[in-house]
Design an enzyme around this catalytic site. Structure first.
Site, PDB file in Angstrom:
ATOM      1  CG  HIS A   1      -0.063  -4.413  -1.679  1.00  0.00           C
ATOM      2  ND1 HIS A   1      -1.284  -4.906  -1.178  1.00  0.00           N
ATOM      3  CD2 HIS A   1       0.204  -3.110  -1.365  1.00  0.00           C
ATOM      4  CE1 HIS A   1      -1.489  -3.646  -0.398  1.00  0.00           C
ATOM      5  NE2 HIS A   1      -1.050  -2.823  -0.242  1.00  0.00           N
TER       6      HIS A   1
ATOM      7  CE  LYS B   1      -3.968   1.908   7.481  1.00  0.00           C
ATOM      8  NZ  LYS B   1      -3.754   1.375   6.266  1.00  0.00           N
TER       9      LYS B   1
ATOM     10  NE  ARG C   1      -3.527   3.396  -3.357  1.00  0.00           N
ATOM     11  CZ  ARG C   1      -4.317   3.363  -2.518  1.00  0.00           C
ATOM     12  NH1 ARG C   1      -5.240   2.410  -2.385  1.00  0.00           N
ATOM     13  NH2 ARG C   1      -4.098   4.357  -1.465  1.00  0.00           N
TER      14      ARG C   1
ATOM     15  CB  SER D   1      -5.875  -3.753   2.386  1.00  0.00           C
ATOM     16  OG  SER D   1      -4.393  -3.924   1.873  1.00  0.00           O
TER      17      SER D   1
END
Ligand code: COA
Length: 157
Positions: free
Chosen positions: A17, A41, A90, A128
């Site tokens: 990030h 989440k 990514r 993460s």
């Protein structure tokens, strides 16, 4: 003034990030990192903590601001006078979902563009969740997250 919004859960912020934030800050006049409050989440860090972590790792970037938001991303971007949403890609796996989100956001507000930045290959496998799993098993977090937040993550386990 070209203002960009970089949204995410950032639970917690990773080196991947931070790499995107640093590169975006060189392209746009102002980069506003938007921390999503009401995600599906269940976060490890609450929104306030995530904002603080981001502030600590971006303290040296004068044109970067950290804020949190709930609701629609396009509404947050409009409120901040941003013309661009930045997303990091990514791997090819990110593409389909991000493409769909970009089209949806474009339909919701045609004045806001989504710009994709390729994540640095060094960080293309980081997420993460992976960082949290590593921390839960007492793995070495060096290289995955900014050094100044390693202790904060360890404290959670
Ligand atoms: N480096 C490292 N990790 C990265 C990364 C990078 N450059 N880019 C993404 N990731 C990771 C994230 O950490 C996240 O990991 P996790 O799933 O383990 O938490 C994962 O890749 C997915 O990232 P992303 O797709 O950006 O999800 P997010 O949860 O971080 O953010 C929002 C999602 C906030 C952008 C999105 O939910 C949103 O816009 N919500 C607002 C509501 C809205 O407007 N919805 C659309 C219209 S209905």
């Amino acid at each position: 003034m070209k203002i960009a919004v970089y949204p995410g859960s950032f639970d917690p912020v990773t080196n991947g990030h931070l790499d995107i934030i640093e590169r975006a800050s060189k392209i746009y006049d102002r980069v506003i990192v938007g921390v999503l409050i009401n995600g599906a989440k269940k976060p490890l860090f609450d929104a306030e903590e995530r904002v603080e972590l981001l502030k600590s790792v971006t303290a040296d970037l004068d044109n970067v601001e950290i804020d949190s938001f709930s609701g629609l991303l396009v509404d947050f971007a409009k409120e901040k006078n941003a013309c661009v949403i930045i997303k990091g890609l990514r791997t090819v796996n990110d593409f389909e979902y991000e493409f769909q989100m970009a089209l949806l956001n474009k339909a919701l507000n045609p004045n806001i563009e989504t710009m994709f930045m390729m994540t640095n290959t060094k960080y293309s496998y980081i997420s993460s969740s992976m960082v949290k799993e590593l921390a839960a098993f007492k793995g070495d977090l060096n290289g995955f997250v900014p050094t100044q937040i390693i202790e904060k993550i360890k404290e959670k386990y």
